[in-house]
Design a protein around this motif. Structure first.
Motif, PDB file in Angstrom:
ATOM      1  N   ILE A 168       0.706  -1.319  -0.367  1.00 13.55           N
ATOM      2  CA  ILE A 168       0.027   0.011   0.261  1.00 13.55           C
ATOM      3  C   ILE A 168       1.062   1.846   0.205  1.00 13.55           C
ATOM      4  N   ASP A 169       2.244   1.205   0.729  1.00 18.48           N
ATOM      5  CA  ASP A 169       2.875   2.485   0.997  1.00 18.48           C
ATOM      6  C   ASP A 169       3.407   2.436  -0.100  1.00 18.48           C
ATOM      7  N   LYS A 170       4.254   1.915  -1.693  1.00 24.88           N
ATOM      8  CA  LYS A 170       4.506   1.373  -2.509  1.00 24.88           C
ATOM      9  C   LYS A 170       3.583   2.490  -2.991  1.00 24.88           C
ATOM     10  N   ARG A 171       1.942   2.161  -3.621  1.00 22.32           N
ATOM     11  CA  ARG A 171       1.543   2.714  -4.139  1.00 22.32           C
ATOM     12  C   ARG A 171       0.942   3.860  -3.639  1.00 22.32           C
ATOM     13  N   ALA A 172       1.150   4.028  -2.539  1.00 19.38           N
ATOM     14  CA  ALA A 172       0.845   5.565  -2.323  1.00 19.38           C
ATOM     15  C   ALA A 172       2.193   6.338  -2.651  1.00 19.38           C
ATOM     16  N   GLY A 173       3.434   6.000  -2.577  1.00 20.94           N
ATOM     17  CA  GLY A 173       4.330   7.318  -3.082  1.00 20.94           C
ATOM     18  C   GLY A 173       4.430   6.707  -4.596  1.00 20.94           C
ATOM     19  N   LYS A 174       4.301   5.902  -5.459  1.00 18.70           N
ATOM     20  CA  LYS A 174       3.917   5.981  -6.605  1.00 18.70           C
ATOM     21  C   LYS A 174       2.710   6.959  -7.121  1.00 18.70           C
ATOM     22  N   LEU A 175       2.105   7.142  -6.889  1.00 17.17           N
ATOM     23  CA  LEU A 175       0.797   8.354  -7.339  1.00 17.17           C
ATOM     24  C   LEU A 175       0.953   9.325  -6.683  1.00 17.17           C
ATOM     25  N   LYS A 176       2.100   9.651  -5.374  1.00 14.88           N
ATOM     26  CA  LYS A 176       2.526  11.418  -4.731  1.00 14.88           C
ATOM     27  C   LYS A 176       3.608  11.664  -5.732  1.00 14.88           C
TER      28      LYS A 176
ATOM     29  N   GLU B 298       4.054  10.151  -8.137  1.00 16.06           N
ATOM     30  CA  GLU B 298       3.699  10.950 -10.635  1.00 16.06           C
ATOM     31  C   GLU B 298       2.944  12.147 -10.013  1.00 16.06           C
ATOM     32  N   ALA B 299       2.104  12.186  -9.264  1.00 20.20           N
ATOM     33  CA  ALA B 299       1.488  13.794  -8.940  1.00 20.20           C
ATOM     34  C   ALA B 299       2.528  14.817  -8.825  1.00 20.20           C
ATOM     35  N   LYS B 300       3.697  14.986  -8.545  1.00 20.93           N
ATOM     36  CA  LYS B 300       4.748  16.064  -8.666  1.00 20.93           C
ATOM     37  C   LYS B 300       4.919  15.434  -9.731  1.00 20.93           C
ATOM     38  N   GLU B 301       5.597  15.107 -10.422  1.00 21.92           N
ATOM     39  CA  GLU B 301       5.987  15.000 -11.989  1.00 21.92           C
ATOM     40  C   GLU B 301       4.623  16.154 -12.947  1.00 21.92           C
ATOM     41  N   ALA B 302       4.037  14.971 -12.181  1.00 23.88           N
ATOM     42  CA  ALA B 302       2.858  16.305 -13.141  1.00 23.88           C
ATOM     43  C   ALA B 302       3.081  17.593 -13.495  1.00 23.88           C
ATOM     44  N   LYS B 303       2.780  17.446 -12.073  1.00 24.45           N
ATOM     45  CA  LYS B 303       2.664  19.403 -11.588  1.00 24.45           C
ATOM     46  C   LYS B 303       4.408  20.091 -11.859  1.00 24.45           C
TER      47      LYS B 303
END
Length: 147
Positions: A47-55, A57-62
């Motif tokens: 779960i932490d891996k998934r959350a970290g990946k999403l964070k 990806e969001a930072k990279e998009a911004k």
């Protein structure tokens, strides 16, 4: 014989980790009720891996969006930049205004302010953990309602 047992344990562990990666969040949640400490640690890690990946990806998009906006702004005159950013903020803020307060908080979306580079920052911290001075160097920049 010991090598066979060790290899089979490693293969089983690898298959279990792979099954966790392919599991939906709901499937992982259901595992918790009957999980031992080792399994629970593996589920929590997934779960932490998934959350970290999403964070990430969001930072990279911004970052990507900001880089492209900066390129666009660099090609404009000062007057055109100001007009563009005013129109950008008005359009963005109109969309934020259409959200409920609960929805805006959940999504962590706030109105764009009128800072010098045209990008909103919740808090303008310096690297020492304090607040930086306002543009005119008078007093700290404090978020509203946090004084």
């Amino acid at each position: 014989m010991k090598k066979v047992v060790l290899i089979s344990m490693l293969v089983a562990g690898g298959l279990f980790a792979a099954s966790l990666e392919n599991s939906t969040n709901d499937e992982l949640y259901k595992m918790v009720a009957n999980a031992d400490a080792k399994t629970l640690s593996e589920v929590a890690f997934e779960i932490d891996k998934r959350a970290g990946k999403l964070k990430f990806e969001a930072k990279e998009a911004k970052r990507g969006l900001k880089a492209e906006i900066r390129k666009k702004l660099d090609a404009m005159s000062i007057a055109d930049k100001e007009a563009f950013m005013r129109e950008f903020r008005n359009g963005y803020n109109a969309q934020v205004g259409a959200l409920s307060v609960a929805e805006a908080k959940k999504l962590d979306i706030e109105l764009k302010d009128d800072d010098e580079d045209g990008f909103h920052k919740k808090f303008k911290h310096d690297f020492k953990g304090g607040f930086i001075k306002d543009k005119d160097a008078k007093g700290p920049h404090m978020p509203q309602g946090k004084e």
